[in-house]
Each structure stands twice: as C-alpha cells, then as structure tokens.
Enzyme design. Structure first.
Site, mmCIF file in Angstrom:
data_model
loop_
_atom_site.group_PDB
_atom_site.id
_atom_site.type_symbol
_atom_site.label_atom_id
_atom_site.label_comp_id
_atom_site.label_asym_id
_atom_site.label_seq_id
_atom_site.Cartn_x
_atom_site.Cartn_y
_atom_site.Cartn_z
ATOM 1 N N GLN A 127 45.859 45.889 53.063
ATOM 2 C CA GLN A 127 45.614 46.805 51.942
ATOM 3 C C GLN A 127 44.118 47.064 51.807
ATOM 4 O O GLN A 127 43.357 46.157 51.443
ATOM 5 C CB GLN A 127 46.141 46.144 50.659
ATOM 6 N N GLU A 245 52.856 45.541 43.229
ATOM 7 C CA GLU A 245 52.155 44.299 43.567
ATOM 8 C C GLU A 245 52.200 43.312 42.407
ATOM 9 O O GLU A 245 52.307 42.121 42.600
ATOM 10 C CB GLU A 245 50.701 44.634 43.926
HETATM 11 C C1 LIG Z 1 41.910 35.950 48.103
HETATM 12 C C2 LIG Z 1 41.757 37.380 47.771
HETATM 13 C C3 LIG Z 1 42.482 38.312 48.474
HETATM 14 C C4 LIG Z 1 42.316 39.668 48.209
HETATM 15 N N1 LIG Z 1 42.996 40.573 48.985
HETATM 16 C C5 LIG Z 1 42.756 41.897 48.819
HETATM 17 C C6 LIG Z 1 43.362 42.855 49.696
HETATM 18 O O1 LIG Z 1 44.132 42.503 50.598
HETATM 19 N N2 LIG Z 1 43.044 44.152 49.530
HETATM 20 C C7 LIG Z 1 42.210 44.600 48.550
HETATM 21 O O2 LIG Z 1 41.991 45.790 48.458
HETATM 22 N N3 LIG Z 1 41.610 43.704 47.701
HETATM 23 C C8 LIG Z 1 41.865 42.381 47.822
HETATM 24 N N4 LIG Z 1 41.265 41.467 46.981
HETATM 25 C C9 LIG Z 1 40.272 41.947 46.014
HETATM 26 C C10 LIG Z 1 40.686 41.812 44.562
HETATM 27 O O3 LIG Z 1 41.593 42.804 44.210
HETATM 28 C C11 LIG Z 1 39.392 41.857 43.733
HETATM 29 O O4 LIG Z 1 38.639 40.710 44.045
HETATM 30 C C12 LIG Z 1 39.665 41.909 42.267
HETATM 31 O O5 LIG Z 1 40.234 43.140 41.906
HETATM 32 C C13 LIG Z 1 38.371 41.673 41.438
HETATM 33 O O6 LIG Z 1 37.377 42.541 41.861
HETATM 34 P P1 LIG Z 1 35.900 42.035 42.258
HETATM 35 O O7 LIG Z 1 36.057 40.879 43.196
HETATM 36 O O8 LIG Z 1 35.123 43.204 42.700
HETATM 37 O O9 LIG Z 1 35.315 41.436 40.924
HETATM 38 P P2 LIG Z 1 34.710 42.259 39.707
HETATM 39 O O10 LIG Z 1 35.563 43.430 39.405
HETATM 40 O O11 LIG Z 1 33.259 42.508 39.982
HETATM 41 O O12 LIG Z 1 34.837 41.225 38.525
HETATM 42 C C14 LIG Z 1 33.979 40.090 38.392
HETATM 43 C C15 LIG Z 1 34.439 39.293 37.177
HETATM 44 O O13 LIG Z 1 34.320 40.102 35.987
HETATM 45 C C16 LIG Z 1 35.567 40.223 35.336
HETATM 46 N N5 LIG Z 1 35.720 41.586 34.809
HETATM 47 C C17 LIG Z 1 35.497 42.752 35.480
HETATM 48 N N6 LIG Z 1 35.739 43.811 34.686
HETATM 49 C C18 LIG Z 1 36.124 43.319 33.484
HETATM 50 C C19 LIG Z 1 36.530 43.913 32.244
HETATM 51 N N7 LIG Z 1 36.613 45.244 32.107
HETATM 52 N N8 LIG Z 1 36.885 43.086 31.223
HETATM 53 C C20 LIG Z 1 36.844 41.724 31.362
HETATM 54 N N9 LIG Z 1 36.447 41.112 32.512
HETATM 55 C C21 LIG Z 1 36.108 41.894 33.560
HETATM 56 C C22 LIG Z 1 36.618 39.945 36.404
HETATM 57 O O14 LIG Z 1 37.816 39.448 35.846
HETATM 58 C C23 LIG Z 1 35.893 38.886 37.250
HETATM 59 O O15 LIG Z 1 36.041 37.618 36.647
HETATM 60 C C24 LIG Z 1 41.426 40.095 47.187
HETATM 61 C C25 LIG Z 1 40.711 39.139 46.453
HETATM 62 C C26 LIG Z 1 40.877 37.803 46.732
HETATM 63 C C27 LIG Z 1 40.090 36.809 45.951
#
Ligand SMILES: Cc1cc2nc3c(=O)[nH]c(=O)nc-3n(C[C@H](O)[C@H](O)[C@H](O)COP(=O)(O)OP(=O)(O)OC[C@H]3O[C@@H](n4cnc5c(N)ncnc54)[C@H](O)[C@@H]3O)c2cc1C
Length: 401
Positions: A127, A245
């Site tokens: 994905q 999902e």
């Molecule tokens: C093991 C693993 C597998 C994954 N696999 C996939 C995959 O196959 N394909 C894919 O596309 N993605 C994948 N992801 C990505 C995942 O969807 C993102 O990590 C997730 O959506 C969080 O985004 P970010 O890491 O950019 O963190 P950020 O969005 O930068 O967030 C950082 C922190 O701030 C908090 N935060 C952000 N916005 C807000 C808000 N509005 N209110 C309150 N808190 C907030 C979040 O909860 C988090 O704690 C994977 C992630 C992991 C860890």
C-alpha cells in the site's frame, strides 16, 4: 465464556476447524503459534492458494469474483477459527483492501487482469499511501504522477510501505494536480514493483525486523490503463479502501489465542512455591486483561450483529481499533514480564539449568521482547490511535464539527 452460534453456525465452525486442522501446513502453523512476526512471503502465498482452492480465499468478495457468499455470522466464525487455530488470516492488502476496491471502482479489464492472480496468492500487494510528510494528514501527499502520452511518470517517495520488499504490485495515491484543494488532484494507480526507476530500501523496526520500507520513484512509468477511476478522484477511492482497513484491526480472536498461550506458559514457570499462573499479582493482571478483552469481544459482536446505534455515530471501527490495540500491547507486555530476563533475545540459557520442555518455552520466549516492541506499531498504523480518538470525538461527542 463460550460464544454460542446458531445450529448452522456451529456446523460451519466445525467445518472450518476441521479444514484448518487438515490443511494448514505444520511449518506455517508453527510460525503463527510461535508468535513470529516476519512471516516469509512464500508462507503467505502458499496458505492463500490453499484457501483459494477451497473457495475461501476471498470470502467477502462477490461470488462472481470468487467470494464465498457467506452470512455475517460465517465471516465472523471463519476469522475467529483462523485465529484460534494458529492460521494466518487471508492476505490483508490484496484480498481485504484492494480486491473490494477494484470490484467497486475498477474497470472490467482491471478486474480480469488482477483479481484471479490476487485470489490465488500469485500477486502480493503493498500500500503506497504514506509519505515522509504525509501520514495522519494523508491528503498532503506530494509524490507526483504526470501524464505523458499513454503513461504516467512518477517521481517522489512513499514511506513505511509494509511488505514492499516482497510485493509484486503496489496500489498507491499520487498527486496529478496541485491547483485546488489538497484532497482533489489525487489519483489511484497500480504500480508494477519491477518497474525501472523504482527502488525499495529497508527501514528496520526498532527491534530489528525488516517489515517496512521506503520506496523511491525516479521517472517510473505506469500505463494509464493502470489508473483506477478517474484522474483526480483518488481520494474517494482511498477513503473507501481505508474504511476496509480499519475493520479487523481489533484482533480480538488473535489476542484470545495469545492469552491462551500465555496461560499455558505461566502454568509452567516456577514462582515461589508454585507457578506464576497462581501468583496473585500476575493472575490479577492477566484476569484484568482478559476481562477487558472479553468486554471488547462483546462490543465487537454488538457492532457486527445488533442494529446500528445512533450513539456511536459510525465510529465503531475507531473504538475497536483503539481498545483492541491497547489490550494487545498489554498482553504482549505481560508475556515479557512472565519471562523476565529470558524474554530478551540476548539472554543465554545455560544448558541443563531448566527442564528440557520448559527450556523450549523459554527459548520461544526469547522472541517475546521482540514481539512486544514490534507491536508498538499497532497504535500508529491504520490511522494512529490519536486520530481515531479525534474521529470518536467528532462522531459521538460532536466536537470540532
Ligand atoms: C509498522 C507500520 C507499518 C505501516 N505500513 C504502511 C503501509 O503499508 N502503507 C502506508 O501507506 N503507510 C503505512 N504506515 C504508515 C502509517 O499509516 C503512518 O505512520 C500513520 O498514519 C501516522 O503517520 P506519521 O507516521 O506520518 O505520523 P504523524 O502523522 O506525523 O503523527 C505523529 C504523531 O502525532 C499525532 N497526530 C498527528 N496528527 C494529529 C491530530 N490531528 N490530532 C492528534 N494527534 C495527531 C499522531 O497520532 C502521532 O502520534 C505504517 C506505519 C507503521 C508504523
């Protein structure tokens, strides 16, 4: 507690259980039962093929595309029996997410080209949604796809792409227009992972597992025929796919299986004059976790089988995801505590210092800390738990509307 199903449901449960017992290969069963996390892709393909041959490879798809035509009760029983009998679930990216999305939004040629191979486990999918600066705020994604004749040319990068190193294909979101609102101008494309210019680089998890990757696109050409839906309408498709999902992330049945394993283990770990399972502190923590899980199980059943409640405002999947992942993390934490320093992969067990059967359990335990740390991911992926709380706050409490 034993969940009671209808008479047909009970008969179906026996059928599924017998099928799994007779057809799940030992090496795959051992892998799942050992709580191992980095399952070889060959195991995933092999089990998918076995299920597909039985007609159970993509039960939720419409029958004309190879689905099973089951009732909700049968779906529930099937998922539950897979978990309780140490079988992998059906492929998540290809079967649970992409298949229904292609059936809803794809054209006939795309369905013909991709559905049968996905059903048989010939095509593994990944994905491509998240980017280095687009996770929770997914619509900010910037990886560009520019149409040139009968191709799109992609430049940019996707991150955290689970299984990209095993996948044959990626479904992803790409920016085709930046002029309007950020949700507009996003296009859903299917990308061959062997395309020239596409590079997969591993990102090691905290505990050392290779599960996620960063994928780089350097002038990667994707035929226009691999665009799903209209150009610029990918956000609608993305949201549909994400709603698929978020169901199933509570993993109630899998955590039930983990608790059963933990109990068997604690019944054999010496503690004081008895065993750990009878230690009041440990027993209380275990009972707390199990009660929480049983309560969540009932909530899940209520959501699945009772009429929809106006009180939840459609936030059921978010509630299940938050509690399911919290309890899952608690149970793996308990396993680490049960095994104490033996849960660390670095601990050497002096030969002969433990009865041989228990020694095997402790050796298995050497993976416990790995799993515990690995499962921190569950409160981040599939929409972080904080984001799920925002959804509940809006839907149920009416905040931030
Ligand atoms: C093991 C693993 C597998 C994954 N696999 C996939 C995959 O196959 N394909 C894919 O596309 N993605 C994948 N992801 C990505 C995942 O969807 C993102 O990590 C997730 O959506 C969080 O985004 P970010 O890491 O950019 O963190 P950020 O969005 O930068 O967030 C950082 C922190 O701030 C908090 N935060 C952000 N916005 C807000 C808000 N509005 N209110 C309150 N808190 C907030 C979040 O909860 C988090 O704690 C994977 C992630 C992991 C860890």
């Amino acid at each position: 507690m034993d969940i009671r199903f209808s008479a047909e449901g009970e008969a179906f449960r026996d059928e599924v259980r017998t099928f799994i017992r007779n057809n799940l290969p030992d090496d795959i069963r051992d892998w799942v039962a050992g709580e191992r996390i980095d399952m070889p892709s060959e195991y995933q393909r092999r089990w998918q093929r076995i299920l597909a041959e039985k007609g159970w490879g993509a039960p939720a798809w419409p029958k004309e595309h190879g689905g099973a035509g089951w009732t909700d009760e049968q779906f529930y029983i099937f998922e539950r029996e897979l978990a309780l009998n140490d079988a992998p679930r059906v492929l998540s990216f290809g079967i649970q997410m992409l298949g229904p999305t292609l059936i809803e939004f794809g054209n006939e040629e795309q369905k013909r080209k991709f559905l049968p191979g996905t059903l048989r486990g010939d095509y593994l999918w990944c994905q491509g949604y998240s980017e280095p600066n687009a996770g929770s705020d997914l619509a900010s994604l910037k990886t560009k796809a520019v149409q040139e004749g009968d191709h799109y040319v992609i430049n940019g990068s996707k991150i955290w792409t689970t299984e990209a190193h095993h996948a044959d294909w990626m479904f992803g979101l790409f920016r085709t227009d930046s002029s309007g609102k950020k949700q507009e101008g996003i296009t859903f494309l299917l990308v061959d992972m062997k395309s020239p210019g596409l590079t997969v680089r591993p990102l090691l998890m905290f505990e050392g597992t290779h599960e996620v990757n960063q994928v780089f696109f350097d002038n990667v050409k994707v035929p226009v025929t691999q665009r799903v839906g209209e150009e610029g309408r990918g956000w609608t498709i993305a949201k549909y796919l994400l709603s698929l999902e978020r169901f199933g992330t509570a993993e109630v049945s899998r955590t039930l299986a983990t608790i059963a394993r933990l109990k068997r283990l604690a019944a054999r770990i010496p503690a004081g004059d008895g065993v750990l399972l009878d230690d009041p502190d440990f027993a209380t923590r275990l009972a707390d976790a199990e009660m929480e899980l049983r309560a969540l199980e009932l909530t899940e059943l209520r959501f699945l089988f009772a009429p929809p409640s106006p009180e939840t405002g459609g936030a059921e999947a978010s509630m299940l995801k938050i509690r399911g992942t919290e309890i899952q993390q608690e149970v793996f934490g308990l396993t680490v505590d049960a095994l104490s320093h033996f849960s660390l992969a670095t601990t050497e067990i002096e030969p002969g210092s433990l009865p041989p059967d228990l020694e095997n359990e402790f050796m298995r335990g050497a993976r416990a800390s790995k799993v515990h740390f690995n499962f921190r991911k569950t409160s981040i992926y599939a929409g972080s738990n904080e984001i799920q709380k925002n959804i509940i706050a809006k839907a149920v409490l009416g905040l931030g509307r």
